[in-house]
Design a protein around this motif. Structure first.
Motif, PDB file in Angstrom:
ATOM      1  N   VAL A   5      60.501  93.789  28.770  1.00 33.34           N
ATOM      2  CA  VAL A   5      59.666  92.713  28.160  1.00 33.34           C
ATOM      3  C   VAL A   5      59.453  92.521  26.759  1.00 33.34           C
ATOM      4  CG1 VAL A   5      56.802  92.317  28.152  1.00 33.34           C
ATOM      5  CG2 VAL A   5      58.070  93.391  30.339  1.00 33.34           C
ATOM      6  N   ILE A   6      59.558  91.187  26.389  1.00 38.01           N
ATOM      7  CA  ILE A   6      59.952  91.018  24.987  1.00 38.01           C
ATOM      8  C   ILE A   6      58.753  90.407  24.450  1.00 38.01           C
ATOM      9  CG2 ILE A   6      61.048  89.368  23.345  1.00 38.01           C
ATOM     10  CD1 ILE A   6      63.557  89.279  25.368  1.00 38.01           C
ATOM     11  N   ARG A   7      58.275  90.943  23.399  1.00 44.16           N
ATOM     12  CA  ARG A   7      56.936  90.715  22.756  1.00 44.16           C
ATOM     13  C   ARG A   7      57.315  89.668  21.754  1.00 44.16           C
ATOM     14  NH1 ARG A   7      52.001  92.431  24.616  1.00 44.16           N
ATOM     15  NH2 ARG A   7      50.522  92.843  22.970  1.00 44.16           N
ATOM     16  N   ASN A   8      56.511  88.524  22.023  1.00 40.14           N
ATOM     17  CA  ASN A   8      56.445  87.391  21.098  1.00 40.14           C
ATOM     18  C   ASN A   8      55.322  87.427  20.327  1.00 40.14           C
ATOM     19  OD1 ASN A   8      59.146  85.827  21.492  1.00 40.14           O
ATOM     20  ND2 ASN A   8      58.602  86.137  23.510  1.00 40.14           N
ATOM     21  N   PRO A   9      54.840  86.492  19.247  1.00 37.49           N
ATOM     22  CA  PRO A   9      53.763  86.605  18.628  1.00 37.49           C
ATOM     23  C   PRO A   9      52.505  86.021  19.457  1.00 37.49           C
ATOM     24  CG  PRO A   9      55.354  85.478  17.407  1.00 37.49           C
ATOM     25  CD  PRO A   9      55.986  85.880  18.699  1.00 37.49           C
ATOM     26  N   THR A  10      52.343  85.484  20.396  1.00 33.96           N
ATOM     27  CA  THR A  10      51.473  84.944  21.248  1.00 33.96           C
ATOM     28  C   THR A  10      51.821  84.968  22.723  1.00 33.96           C
ATOM     29  OG1 THR A  10      52.044  82.624  21.336  1.00 33.96           O
ATOM     30  CG2 THR A  10      50.529  83.310  19.519  1.00 33.96           C
ATOM     31  N   PHE A  11      52.875  85.547  23.249  1.00 29.58           N
ATOM     32  CA  PHE A  11      52.906  85.762  24.516  1.00 29.58           C
ATOM     33  C   PHE A  11      54.228  86.780  24.812  1.00 29.58           C
ATOM     34  CE2 PHE A  11      56.225  82.542  23.093  1.00 29.58           C
ATOM     35  CZ  PHE A  11      57.236  82.616  23.869  1.00 29.58           C
ATOM     36  N   ASP A  12      54.194  87.419  25.998  1.00 24.68           N
ATOM     37  CA  ASP A  12      55.350  88.395  26.617  1.00 24.68           C
ATOM     38  C   ASP A  12      56.109  87.567  27.318  1.00 24.68           C
ATOM     39  OD1 ASP A  12      53.957  90.263  25.143  1.00 24.68           O
ATOM     40  OD2 ASP A  12      53.202  91.174  26.642  1.00 24.68           O
ATOM     41  N   VAL A  13      57.438  87.926  27.542  1.00 23.92           N
ATOM     42  CA  VAL A  13      58.368  86.914  28.447  1.00 23.92           C
ATOM     43  C   VAL A  13      59.398  88.300  29.003  1.00 23.92           C
ATOM     44  CG1 VAL A  13      60.062  86.519  26.534  1.00 23.92           C
ATOM     45  CG2 VAL A  13      59.937  85.014  28.827  1.00 23.92           C
ATOM     46  N   ALA A  14      59.660  88.039  30.175  1.00 16.40           N
ATOM     47  CA  ALA A  14      60.911  88.995  30.937  1.00 16.40           C
ATOM     48  C   ALA A  14      61.628  88.058  31.939  1.00 16.40           C
ATOM     49  CB  ALA A  14      60.225  90.112  31.615  1.00 16.40           C
ATOM     50  N   GLY A  15      62.912  88.318  32.054  1.00 22.38           N
ATOM     51  CA  GLY A  15      63.667  87.559  32.903  1.00 22.38           C
ATOM     52  C   GLY A  15      64.689  86.576  32.248  1.00 22.38           C
ATOM     53  N   GLU A  16      65.711  86.229  32.911  1.00 22.82           N
ATOM     54  CA  GLU A  16      66.680  85.417  32.262  1.00 22.82           C
ATOM     55  C   GLU A  16      66.266  83.946  32.270  1.00 22.82           C
ATOM     56  OE1 GLU A  16      69.390  86.459  31.061  1.00 22.82           O
ATOM     57  OE2 GLU A  16      69.260  88.668  31.751  1.00 22.82           O
ATOM     58  N   ASN A  17      66.610  83.215  31.069  1.00 24.09           N
ATOM     59  CA  ASN A  17      66.234  81.718  31.261  1.00 24.09           C
ATOM     60  C   ASN A  17      66.609  80.983  32.697  1.00 24.09           C
ATOM     61  OD1 ASN A  17      65.574  82.216  28.578  1.00 24.09           O
ATOM     62  ND2 ASN A  17      67.391  81.705  27.582  1.00 24.09           N
ATOM     63  N   SER A  18      67.448  81.461  33.247  1.00 26.98           N
ATOM     64  CA  SER A  18      68.138  80.596  34.203  1.00 26.98           C
ATOM     65  C   SER A  18      67.161  80.803  35.739  1.00 26.98           C
ATOM     66  CB  SER A  18      69.488  80.836  34.849  1.00 26.98           C
ATOM     67  OG  SER A  18      69.486  82.172  35.006  1.00 26.98           O
ATOM     68  N   LEU A  19      66.016  81.718  35.487  1.00 30.11           N
ATOM     69  CA  LEU A  19      65.393  81.971  36.782  1.00 30.11           C
ATOM     70  C   LEU A  19      64.248  81.098  36.790  1.00 30.11           C
ATOM     71  CD1 LEU A  19      65.581  85.848  36.424  1.00 30.11           C
ATOM     72  CD2 LEU A  19      66.782  84.765  38.103  1.00 30.11           C
ATOM     73  N   PRO A  20      63.741  80.957  38.084  1.00 30.94           N
ATOM     74  CA  PRO A  20      62.354  80.032  38.208  1.00 30.94           C
ATOM     75  C   PRO A  20      61.283  80.789  37.269  1.00 30.94           C
ATOM     76  CG  PRO A  20      63.511  80.547  40.284  1.00 30.94           C
ATOM     77  CD  PRO A  20      64.108  81.450  39.339  1.00 30.94           C
ATOM     78  N   SER A  21      60.561  79.906  36.731  1.00 26.52           N
ATOM     79  CA  SER A  21      59.581  80.303  35.949  1.00 26.52           C
ATOM     80  C   SER A  21      58.060  80.711  36.455  1.00 26.52           C
ATOM     81  CB  SER A  21      59.401  79.359  34.824  1.00 26.52           C
ATOM     82  OG  SER A  21      60.297  79.034  34.311  1.00 26.52           O
ATOM     83  N   LEU A  22      57.553  81.722  35.956  1.00 23.78           N
ATOM     84  CA  LEU A  22      56.168  82.228  36.477  1.00 23.78           C
ATOM     85  C   LEU A  22      55.395  82.647  35.355  1.00 23.78           C
ATOM     86  CD1 LEU A  22      54.590  83.530  38.866  1.00 23.78           C
ATOM     87  CD2 LEU A  22      55.744  85.665  38.549  1.00 23.78           C
ATOM     88  N   VAL A  23      54.147  81.674  35.256  1.00 22.86           N
ATOM     89  CA  VAL A  23      53.301  81.990  34.150  1.00 22.86           C
ATOM     90  C   VAL A  23      52.051  82.859  34.513  1.00 22.86           C
ATOM     91  CG1 VAL A  23      51.705  81.029  32.438  1.00 22.86           C
ATOM     92  CG2 VAL A  23      54.065  80.148  32.923  1.00 22.86           C
ATOM     93  N   LEU A  24      51.607  83.858  33.990  1.00 21.82           N
ATOM     94  CA  LEU A  24      50.533  84.729  34.629  1.00 21.82           C
ATOM     95  C   LEU A  24      49.552  84.692  33.221  1.00 21.82           C
ATOM     96  CD1 LEU A  24      52.674  88.138  35.269  1.00 21.82           C
ATOM     97  CD2 LEU A  24      52.115  86.168  36.667  1.00 21.82           C
ATOM     98  N   ILE A  25      48.375  84.226  33.929  1.00 23.98           N
ATOM     99  CA  ILE A  25      47.090  83.931  32.969  1.00 23.98           C
ATOM    100  C   ILE A  25      46.177  85.101  33.163  1.00 23.98           C
ATOM    101  CG2 ILE A  25      45.636  82.446  31.957  1.00 23.98           C
ATOM    102  CD1 ILE A  25      47.083  80.076  33.323  1.00 23.98           C
ATOM    103  N   HIS A  26      45.573  85.727  32.092  1.00 19.44           N
ATOM    104  CA  HIS A  26      44.712  86.794  32.253  1.00 19.44           C
ATOM    105  C   HIS A  26      43.397  86.367  32.216  1.00 19.44           C
ATOM    106  CE1 HIS A  26      43.374  86.556  28.089  1.00 19.44           C
ATOM    107  NE2 HIS A  26      44.537  86.093  28.007  1.00 19.44           N
ATOM    108  N   GLY A  27      42.412  87.394  32.693  1.00 21.06           N
ATOM    109  CA  GLY A  27      41.078  86.984  32.613  1.00 21.06           C
ATOM    110  C   GLY A  27      40.373  87.142  31.434  1.00 21.06           C
ATOM    111  N   SER A  28      39.116  86.883  31.204  1.00 26.80           N
ATOM    112  CA  SER A  28      38.293  87.216  30.278  1.00 26.80           C
ATOM    113  C   SER A  28      38.229  88.667  29.743  1.00 26.80           C
ATOM    114  CB  SER A  28      36.901  86.678  30.518  1.00 26.80           C
ATOM    115  OG  SER A  28      36.196  87.377  31.573  1.00 26.80           O
ATOM    116  N   ILE A  29      37.914  88.602  28.625  1.00 25.30           N
ATOM    117  CA  ILE A  29      37.704  89.997  27.734  1.00 25.30           C
ATOM    118  C   ILE A  29      39.130  90.743  27.643  1.00 25.30           C
ATOM    119  CG2 ILE A  29      36.903  92.477  27.555  1.00 25.30           C
ATOM    120  CD1 ILE A  29      34.611  91.376  29.503  1.00 25.30           C
TER     121      ILE A  29
END
Length: 238
Positions: A5-29
């Motif tokens: 898992v690569i830590r960017n300033p405002t988001f984390d990312v893992a997996g190759e660029n060529s793969l289908p994309s999946l965005v995970l949105i957290h809950g409140s707090i």
């Protein structure tokens, strides 16, 4: 498998660029930190992106609203994702996911919506608006210590290290008031009625509040589905 898992300033990312994309949105707090197990575990099949929402984590300086949240997610999809994306949202994150699908339909191919299958309308909506006003005026204050205790209880014992990592990254109970105000009075099934992609309503067995209207939400769109995770609560992804 690329499970780093690569830590960017405002988001984390893992997996190759060529793969289908999946965005995970957290809950409140909480923040994107809660999704680390999924980012690691799914990175062999997806390019997994887990952003912070406005009002939370690294974006805590930006007031939370559906407008700021959907813009944040849309910008990340445009910059980091491949074509249209599968969005997974937990609780508040699920409501945000639906708003993204409503206003940026070309960016969303499908959704998994967890702990967000209830409309806060009628008397429930009026109550939520009242609570949000009390919070906004400082008459109903959020206790950070209690918020940390609540967050710790979200995580099973097997994820104690992750729970502590989440505490270190911060908890943000002050976002509850704005999020309540945004959710109150809105009918999210109207969004699902217009959504052309597949979506899954995914709830924990013991999440009684979200399960009140789960069948209505699942049936709202032409390609909706419903699945229950046995012996799980509101944060069933944990």
């Amino acid at each position: 498998m690329n499970n780093k898992v690569i830590r960017n300033p405002t988001f984390d990312v893992a997996g190759e660029n060529s793969l289908p994309s999946l965005v995970l949105i957290h809950g409140s707090i909480v923040t994107r930190t809660m999704w680390k197990p999924q980012a690691e575990g799914l990175s062999d099949a997806y390019r997994v992106i887990a952003p912070d929402l406005p009002g939370h984590g690294t974006l805590s300086h930006i007031p939370f609203s559906f407008e700021s949240a959907q813009q944040t997610i849309a910008e990340i999809i445009k910059k980091e994702a491949n074509a249209s994306t599968l969005i997974v949202g937990l609780s508040l994150g699920g409501y945000v996911a639906m708003k993204v699908a409503e206003n940026f339909p070309n960016l969303v191919s499908g959704m998994v919506l967890s702990g967000c299958s209830v409309n806060f309308t009628g008397a429930l909506g009026s109550y939520l608006k009242l609570v949000s006003k009390l919070m906004a005026n400082g008459w109903l204050k959020q206790n950070r210590v209690k918020a940390e205790e609540k967050v710790r209880k979200m995580f099973p014992l097997s994820l104690t290290d992750l729970a502590e990592a989440q505490i270190r990254d911060g908890v943000f109970p002050e976002t509850l008031g704005p999020s309540f105000s945004e959710m109150a009075g809105k009918d999210f099934t109207t969004i699902l009625c217009k959504f052309s992609g597949h979506y899954l309503i995914l709830n924990g067995e013991f999440d009684k509040a979200s399960r009140q209207q789960e069948e209505k939400f699942a049936a709202a769109g032409k390609k909706g589905g419903l699945q229950i995770i046995a012996k799980a609560g509101h944060a069933c992804c944990l």
